[in-house]
Write a protein that holds these residues in place. Structure first.
Motif, PDB file in Angstrom:
ATOM      1  N   GLY A 130       0.797  -1.231   0.000  1.00  7.87           N
ATOM      2  CA  GLY A 130       0.000   0.000   0.000  1.00  7.87           C
ATOM      3  C   GLY A 130       0.826   1.276   0.000  1.00  7.87           C
ATOM      4  O   GLY A 130       0.278   2.362  -0.169  1.00  7.87           O
ATOM      5  N   SER A 131       2.126   1.181   0.190  1.00  6.35           N
ATOM      6  CA  SER A 131       2.946   2.394   0.157  1.00  6.35           C
ATOM      7  C   SER A 131       3.009   2.939  -1.270  1.00  6.35           C
ATOM      8  O   SER A 131       2.796   2.216  -2.241  1.00  6.35           O
ATOM      9  N   GLU A 132       3.291   4.249  -1.368  1.00  3.90           N
ATOM     10  CA  GLU A 132       3.216   4.927  -2.654  1.00  3.90           C
ATOM     11  C   GLU A 132       4.400   5.863  -2.864  1.00  3.90           C
ATOM     12  O   GLU A 132       5.009   6.329  -1.914  1.00  3.90           O
ATOM     13  N   GLU A 133       4.645   6.133  -4.142  1.00  7.95           N
ATOM     14  CA  GLU A 133       5.616   7.143  -4.542  1.00  7.95           C
ATOM     15  C   GLU A 133       5.000   7.930  -5.691  1.00  7.95           C
ATOM     16  O   GLU A 133       4.260   7.381  -6.503  1.00  7.95           O
ATOM     17  N   LEU A 134       5.305   9.209  -5.747  1.00 12.75           N
ATOM     18  CA  LEU A 134       4.845  10.072  -6.835  1.00 12.75           C
ATOM     19  C   LEU A 134       5.978  11.035  -7.171  1.00 12.75           C
ATOM     20  O   LEU A 134       6.535  11.676  -6.272  1.00 12.75           O
ATOM     21  N   TYR A 135       6.312  11.115  -8.460  1.00  6.13           N
ATOM     22  CA  TYR A 135       7.392  11.983  -8.893  1.00  6.13           C
ATOM     23  C   TYR A 135       6.932  12.883 -10.027  1.00  6.13           C
ATOM     24  O   TYR A 135       6.200  12.459 -10.914  1.00  6.13           O
TER      25      TYR A 135
END
Length: 132
Positions: A65-70
């Protein structure tokens, strides 16, 4: 996006696409690279983990469920994860729409088969528990 390869080749070869074919042909984009394109690239890394990439942003969701956005316009080397920044909530929500909700069952690995050189075919190995 690997799901674009087969539909693109089918169209380039003038073949009739299968009705249940996944992916989108990128032939229109190849013919006109400057055109607007709103189809994201979706890639999977291990079951339940994927990335969604539009021209400017890349969103990643992991199986836990962890996320990254760049933001590739401001941060092309992906040093700053914006996923926790409330200012990017709408962008994250839009990109997350392309994350699969249901994952296909994993295909057996090559080691699940043995090659029969007499018949020149692959035979699925059965576990000792199920083979009788």
């Amino acid at each position: 996006d690997m799901t674009a390869v087969f539909p693109t080749l089918v169209e380039l070869c003038g073949l009739e696409p299968k009705k249940d074919l996944d992916g989108t042909s990128i032939v229109p984009l190849l013919k006109n690279p400057a055109m607007a394109w709103d189809v994201p690239a979706v890639t999977q890394y291990k079951r339940g983990q994927c990335a969604v990439r539009y021209e400017r942003y890349r969103y990643i969701r992991y199986s836990d469920g962890s996320e990254e956005l760049y933001d590739h316009e401001k941060d092309p080397k992906e040093w700053t994860n914006l996923a926790g920044n409330r200012a990017y909530l709408a962008i994250k929500k839009e990109l997350s729409k392309s994350v699969p909700h249901k994952w296909a069952k994993g295909a057996p690995s090559k080691s699940a088969y043995k090659f029969d050189h007499r018949e020149y075919t692959w035979i699925h190995r059965q576990s000792r528990k199920t083979a009788k």
